[in-house]
Scaffold this motif. Structure first.
Motif, short mmCIF file in Angstrom:
data_model
loop_
_atom_site.label_atom_id
_atom_site.label_comp_id
_atom_site.label_asym_id
_atom_site.label_seq_id
_atom_site.Cartn_x
_atom_site.Cartn_y
_atom_site.Cartn_z
N ALA A 8 0.83 -1.21 0.00
CA ALA A 8 0.00 0.00 0.00
C ALA A 8 0.87 1.26 0.00
N GLY A 9 1.92 1.26 0.80
CA GLY A 9 2.82 2.40 0.84
C GLY A 9 3.55 2.60 -0.47
N LEU A 10 4.04 1.50 -1.05
CA LEU A 10 4.73 1.58 -2.33
C LEU A 10 3.79 2.02 -3.45
N LEU A 11 2.55 1.59 -3.40
CA LEU A 11 1.58 1.97 -4.41
C LEU A 11 1.34 3.48 -4.37
N THR A 12 1.22 4.02 -3.18
CA THR A 12 1.05 5.47 -3.04
C THR A 12 2.25 6.21 -3.61
N ILE A 13 3.44 5.72 -3.30
CA ILE A 13 4.67 6.34 -3.82
C ILE A 13 4.70 6.28 -5.34
N ALA A 14 4.43 5.11 -5.91
CA ALA A 14 4.47 4.94 -7.36
C ALA A 14 3.44 5.85 -8.03
N ARG A 15 2.24 5.90 -7.49
CA ARG A 15 1.21 6.76 -8.08
C ARG A 15 1.62 8.23 -8.04
N ASN A 16 2.23 8.65 -6.95
CA ASN A 16 2.67 10.05 -6.84
C ASN A 16 3.78 10.38 -7.81
N ILE A 17 4.78 9.52 -7.89
CA ILE A 17 5.93 9.78 -8.75
C ILE A 17 5.53 9.74 -10.22
#
Length: 76
Positions: A8-17
């Motif tokens: 979930a944390g990585l998904l948020t990061i990927a979506r933001n970047i």
């Protein structure tokens, strides 16, 4: 942190970047247009905010957010 929380944390990061809210945890990031620079940014942000050490060379196949979360090791 369990693998689901890491994903979930990585998904948020990927979506933001990537400025892409439609990316899912099981999407092939290469097919979604992730460049090597974007991947470096994702991994660096994961290290900084989630305290995860992720070496994508450890993957045996498709690079997805969930696969990255599975191989990530928590650091102090």
């Amino acid at each position: 942190m369990n693998p689901g929380e890491r994903a979930a944390g990585l998904l948020t990061i990927a979506r933001n970047i990537l400025s892409e809210n439609e990316i899912g945890a099981d999407d092939d990031l290469a097919e979604r247009g992730v460049t090597s620079l974007a991947m470096i940014r994702i991994l660096a942000e994961a290290a900084r905010t989630l305290h995860l050490d992720i070496d994508p060379r450890e993957l045996d196949g498709t690079v997805t957010v969930r696969n990255l979360a599975d191989i990530g090791r928590e650091t102090p």
